[in-house]
Enzyme design. Structure first.
Site, PDB file in Angstrom:
ATOM      1  N   TYR A 145       0.816  -1.211   0.000  1.00 46.43           N
ATOM      2  CA  TYR A 145       0.000   0.000   0.000  1.00 46.43           C
ATOM      3  C   TYR A 145       0.857   1.271   0.000  1.00 46.43           C
ATOM      4  O   TYR A 145       0.421   2.316  -0.442  1.00 46.43           O
ATOM      5  CB  TYR A 145      -0.909   0.042   1.233  1.00 46.43           C
ATOM      6  CG  TYR A 145      -2.249  -0.627   1.055  1.00 46.43           C
ATOM      7  CD1 TYR A 145      -2.339  -1.971   0.703  1.00 46.43           C
ATOM      8  CD2 TYR A 145      -3.427   0.083   1.247  1.00 46.43           C
ATOM      9  CE1 TYR A 145      -3.561  -2.583   0.558  1.00 46.43           C
ATOM     10  CE2 TYR A 145      -4.663  -0.522   1.104  1.00 46.43           C
ATOM     11  CZ  TYR A 145      -4.729  -1.857   0.762  1.00 46.43           C
ATOM     12  OH  TYR A 145      -5.950  -2.448   0.622  1.00 46.43           O
ATOM     13  N   ASP A 253      -6.455  -7.061   3.930  1.00 46.60           N
ATOM     14  CA  ASP A 253      -7.590  -6.403   3.273  1.00 46.60           C
ATOM     15  C   ASP A 253      -8.522  -7.461   2.683  1.00 46.60           C
ATOM     16  O   ASP A 253      -9.732  -7.449   2.898  1.00 46.60           O
ATOM     17  CB  ASP A 253      -7.055  -5.473   2.169  1.00 46.60           C
ATOM     18  CG  ASP A 253      -8.169  -4.736   1.448  1.00 46.60           C
ATOM     19  OD1 ASP A 253      -9.114  -4.292   2.121  1.00 46.60           O
ATOM     20  OD2 ASP A 253      -8.090  -4.620   0.209  1.00 46.60           O
TER      21      ASP A 253
HETATM   22  C1  IPM Z   1     -10.506  -1.298   3.771  1.00 47.52           C
HETATM   23  C2  IPM Z   1     -10.760  -0.649   2.436  1.00 47.52           C
HETATM   24  C3  IPM Z   1      -9.608   0.291   2.111  1.00 47.52           C
HETATM   25  C4  IPM Z   1      -8.333  -0.523   1.989  1.00 47.52           C
HETATM   26  C5  IPM Z   1      -9.816   1.198   0.882  1.00 47.52           C
HETATM   27  C6  IPM Z   1     -11.111   1.981   0.958  1.00 47.52           C
HETATM   28  C7  IPM Z   1      -8.664   2.105   0.653  1.00 47.52           C
HETATM   29  O1  IPM Z   1     -10.937  -1.616   1.470  1.00 47.52           O
HETATM   30  O2  IPM Z   1     -10.376  -0.566   4.770  1.00 47.52           O
HETATM   31  O3  IPM Z   1     -10.463  -2.528   3.834  1.00 47.52           O
HETATM   32  O4  IPM Z   1      -8.020  -1.048   0.921  1.00 47.52           O
HETATM   33  O5  IPM Z   1      -7.643  -0.652   2.987  1.00 47.52           O
HETATM   34 MG    MG Z   2     -10.994  -3.613   2.207  1.00 43.55          MG
END
Ligand code: IPM
Ligand code: MG
Length: 368
Positions: A145, A253
């Site tokens: 990320y 995620d």
């Molecule tokens: C989560 C969401 C987020 C992520 C997005 C909205 C950026 O999917 O909190 O799981 O990918 O972390």
């Molecule tokens: Mg997510």
């Protein structure tokens, strides 16, 4: 370093159904202020697409500083198709990622609990999910990320290349693993660490560091390692084998979305994103439902506020040291489910369809 102001709760409703579900949380905070003489200060600000529409940025400096000095942030959700085609750095999600990264909220706790009243709402057989209680600990400020280099660049043959980088350091791994081991001790004492050590060096490091921390400090906790793809499969095959799962940002995620469906609906699951405690024992934290902004159902008063309300219960427990109040709020949620009240996402035969705000009201009346 900016001091955290005690008991200051910042509401960031965001986009889509975010404002609807956070409004129910606001009602509950006000209820605690009025009836339990708690002195929560509430502030509210724009974040995500709505902030972009008004200020041209998904989070203004002013809002970021508000977040920095709040003890608790309650976030709704950000994003939606309306902002699909804007510049990457201005996308609503960048606000969320900036808050996570710059407030150093490295440990994301995502419990997946199957409420007995809702075993039939899951797409899996009741015997597979009944009694399910998993805690996913997702690393939240590292990995692919945030790794550099990143971007999209032209290459020699006229094509373009998209680049993201997956990196982890020893300390990034051990601090989140420590949270997982400590949580396991208060639960069933089992940690499953997930990575792809068979194909990724960073995964191999993850596995080694978790094992080393275990051997040094947490020998009494049962530790196993699992490849992340196998974990995805095992979550459907036999989810009750898990107690605490600790994994990186991207796998966390995906695995947490998958785990949520074991419980029947994404609309039920809360999460807590926690930073480190400073020397005064203060900790920054952001709480949010794991569901997204669901623009397709926004404004229809059908969104399920339970995930957000349970996120506030996590805030009571982890940030505000109000375990009794957290228990009571969780019991109130159980109570309305026992009464057969259901928002549309978890509606089943014989149950009573309930709007977003009626669900919030019913939970408050159980608190009385
Ligand atoms: C989560 C969401 C987020 C992520 C997005 C909205 C950026 O999917 O909190 O799981 O990918 O972390
Ligand atoms: Mg997510």
């Amino acid at each position: 370093m900016i001091k955290v102001r005690k008991r200051k709760i910042l509401l960031l409703p965001g986009d889509g159904i975010g404002p609807e579900v956070i409004n129910e949380v606001k009602k509950i905070i006000n209820w605690f202020n009025d009836n339990k003489s708690l002195d929560f200060g509430i502030d509210e600000a724009l974040v995500g697409g709505c902030s972009y529409d008004k200020h041209g940025t998904p989070i203004t400096d002013e809002v970021f500083y508000k977040a920095l000095e709040s003890e608790v942030i309650m976030l709704g959700a950000v994003g939606g198709p309306k902002w699909d085609n804007i510049e990457f750095s201005k996308k609503p999600e960048r606000a969320l990622l900036k808050l996570r990264k710059e407030l150093k909220l490295f440990a994301n706790l995502r419990p997946a609990i199957c409420f007995e009243q809702l075993v039939d709402a899951s797409t899996l057989k009741p015997e597979i999910v009944s009694g399910l209680d998993i805690m996913i600990v997702r690393e939240l400020t590292g990995g692919i990320y945030f790794g550099e280099p990143r971007g999209i660049k032209p290459i020699d043959n006229g094509e373009r290349k998209g680049i993201n980088t997956h990196t982890y350091t020893t300390s990034e791994i051990t601090r989140v693993a420590r949270i997982a081991f400590d949580l396991a001790k208060k639960r069933s004492n089992k940690v499953t660490s997930c990575e792809k050590s068979n194909v990724m060096e960073a995964g191999q490091l993850w596995k080694e560091e978790v094992q080393e921390l275990h051997d040094k400090e947490y020998k009494d906790v049962e530790l196993s390692h699992m490849l992340a793809d196998n974990c995805a499969m095992q979550l459907l095959r036999n989810p009750k084998q898990f107690d605490v799962i600790v994994t990186d940002n991207l796998f966390g995620d995906m695995l947490s979305d998958q785990a949520s469906m074991l419980t029947g609906s994404l609309g039920l699951l809360p999460s807590a994103s926690l930073g480190a405690k400073n020397k005064d024992g203060e900790m920054r934290a952001m709480y949010e439902p794991i569901h997204g902004s669901a623009p397709d159902i926004a404004g229809k008063e059908i969104a399920n506020p339970i995930a957000s309300i349970l996120s506030f219960a996590m805030a009571l427990r982890y940030s505000l040291d109000l375990d009794n109040e957290a228990d009571n709020l969780e019991k109130a949620v159980q109570g309305v489910l026992n009464d057969g009240l259901r928002t549309k996402d978890i509606l089943s035969e014989g149950m009573k369809e309930t709007s977003t705000s009626a669900m919030g009201d019913a939970i408050i009346s159980k608190l009385q």
